[in-house]
Design an enzyme around this catalytic site. Structure first.
Site, PDB file in Angstrom:
ATOM      1  N   CYS A   4     -10.550  -3.168  -4.461  1.00 12.13           N
ATOM      2  CA  CYS A   4      -9.581  -4.168  -4.947  1.00 12.13           C
ATOM      3  C   CYS A   4     -10.287  -5.417  -5.455  1.00 12.13           C
ATOM      4  O   CYS A   4      -9.826  -6.041  -6.419  1.00 12.13           O
ATOM      5  CB  CYS A   4      -8.581  -4.522  -3.854  1.00 12.13           C
ATOM      6  SG  CYS A   4      -7.431  -3.167  -3.516  1.00 12.13           S
ATOM      7  N   GLU A  28       0.320   5.200   0.678  1.00  8.07           N
ATOM      8  CA  GLU A  28      -0.630   6.208   1.165  1.00  8.07           C
ATOM      9  C   GLU A  28      -0.231   7.601   0.698  1.00  8.07           C
ATOM     10  O   GLU A  28       0.904   7.841   0.275  1.00  8.07           O
ATOM     11  CB  GLU A  28      -0.718   6.129   2.698  1.00  8.07           C
ATOM     12  CG  GLU A  28      -1.268   4.781   3.148  1.00  8.07           C
ATOM     13  CD  GLU A  28      -1.576   4.704   4.625  1.00  8.07           C
ATOM     14  OE1 GLU A  28      -1.121   5.580   5.394  1.00  8.07           O
ATOM     15  OE2 GLU A  28      -2.285   3.751   5.017  1.00  8.07           O
ATOM     16  N   CYS A  30      -4.156   0.665  -2.532  1.00  8.19           N
ATOM     17  CA  CYS A  30      -3.925  -0.574  -1.780  1.00  8.19           C
ATOM     18  C   CYS A  30      -2.855  -1.443  -2.441  1.00  8.19           C
ATOM     19  O   CYS A  30      -2.610  -1.365  -3.643  1.00  8.19           O
ATOM     20  CB  CYS A  30      -5.208  -1.395  -1.715  1.00  8.19           C
ATOM     21  SG  CYS A  30      -6.521  -0.668  -0.759  1.00  8.19           S
ATOM     22  N   ASN A  90       0.839  -1.200   0.000  1.00  5.46           N
ATOM     23  CA  ASN A  90       0.000   0.000   0.000  1.00  5.46           C
ATOM     24  C   ASN A  90       0.872   1.246   0.000  1.00  5.46           C
ATOM     25  O   ASN A  90       1.935   1.296   0.624  1.00  5.46           O
ATOM     26  CB  ASN A  90      -1.017   0.003   1.142  1.00  5.46           C
ATOM     27  CG  ASN A  90      -0.424  -0.198   2.515  1.00  5.46           C
ATOM     28  OD1 ASN A  90       0.598  -0.856   2.682  1.00  5.46           O
ATOM     29  ND2 ASN A  90      -1.073   0.368   3.519  1.00  5.46           N
ATOM     30  N   CYS A 109     -10.087  -5.039   0.016  1.00  3.75           N
ATOM     31  CA  CYS A 109     -11.213  -4.105   0.148  1.00  3.75           C
ATOM     32  C   CYS A 109     -12.107  -4.223  -1.093  1.00  3.75           C
ATOM     33  O   CYS A 109     -11.767  -4.888  -2.077  1.00  3.75           O
ATOM     34  CB  CYS A 109     -10.695  -2.675   0.326  1.00  3.75           C
ATOM     35  SG  CYS A 109     -10.143  -1.906  -1.211  1.00  3.75           S
ATOM     36  N   GLU A 147      -2.970  -4.572  -3.213  1.00  2.00           N
ATOM     37  CA  GLU A 147      -3.468  -5.467  -4.268  1.00  2.00           C
ATOM     38  C   GLU A 147      -3.507  -4.759  -5.624  1.00  2.00           C
ATOM     39  O   GLU A 147      -3.138  -5.327  -6.652  1.00  2.00           O
ATOM     40  CB  GLU A 147      -4.880  -5.963  -3.932  1.00  2.00           C
ATOM     41  CG  GLU A 147      -4.976  -6.791  -2.666  1.00  2.00           C
ATOM     42  CD  GLU A 147      -5.229  -5.969  -1.416  1.00  2.00           C
ATOM     43  OE1 GLU A 147      -4.734  -4.822  -1.319  1.00  2.00           O
ATOM     44  OE2 GLU A 147      -5.925  -6.480  -0.517  1.00  2.00           O
TER      45      GLU A 147
END
Ligand code: THU
Length: 128
Positions: free
Chosen positions: A87, A42, A51, A40, A84, A53
């Site tokens: 994703c 940010e 993210c 990830n 999530c 993924e």
């Protein structure tokens, strides 16, 4: 341990997560056996965070991979962390009903199918 789980755990160490402190790694295996990793990343705006993924999927696509076998997601949680919603959509579009492996830092893991995590998806079949 499965090399894909190890790759996700190793990728997690590169996470850029200064705001949440929640580090995630992902590893995506393509049909030639090559592993594409992500973590990830940010952003101070929060909303531009991406993210692990999706980083792995986009890296793989950008390098020419098109078919995938499995994806692993690594996080430091007791209840294993699943992808999530965003994703799940991206994984479905690029990988279809892929095997999704979840793993934590103790090495506990679980195998799921994306179709069970993401039933009745919207996808390109609706656009034709
Ligand atoms: N995150 C992921 O990278 N993958 C997941 O499956 C769940 C959430 C990230 C996004 C954000 O950087 C942090 O974890 C907290 O939501």
């Amino acid at each position: 341990m499965d090399a894909l789980l190890e790759a996700a755990l190793a990728a997690r160490k590169h996470a850029h997560a200064p705001f949440s402190g929640f580090q995630v790694g992902a590893a995506l295996e393509d049909d030639s056996g090559r592993i594409h990793t992500g973590c990830n990343v940010e952003n101070a705006t929060y909303g531009l965070t991406i993210c692990a993924e999706r980083v792995a999927v986009f890296k793989a696509i950008s390098e020419g991979a098109r078919k995938f076998r499995r994806v692993a997601v690594a996080a430091d949680t007791g209840a294993l962390t699943p992808p999530c919603g965003a994703c799940r959509q991206i994984l479905w579009e690029f990988c279809g009903d892929i095997e999704v492996l979840l793993v934590n830092l103790e090495g506990r893991s679980e195998s799921l199918r994306l179709k069970d995590l993401f039933p009745r998806p919207f996808d390109a079949t609706f656009l034709s």
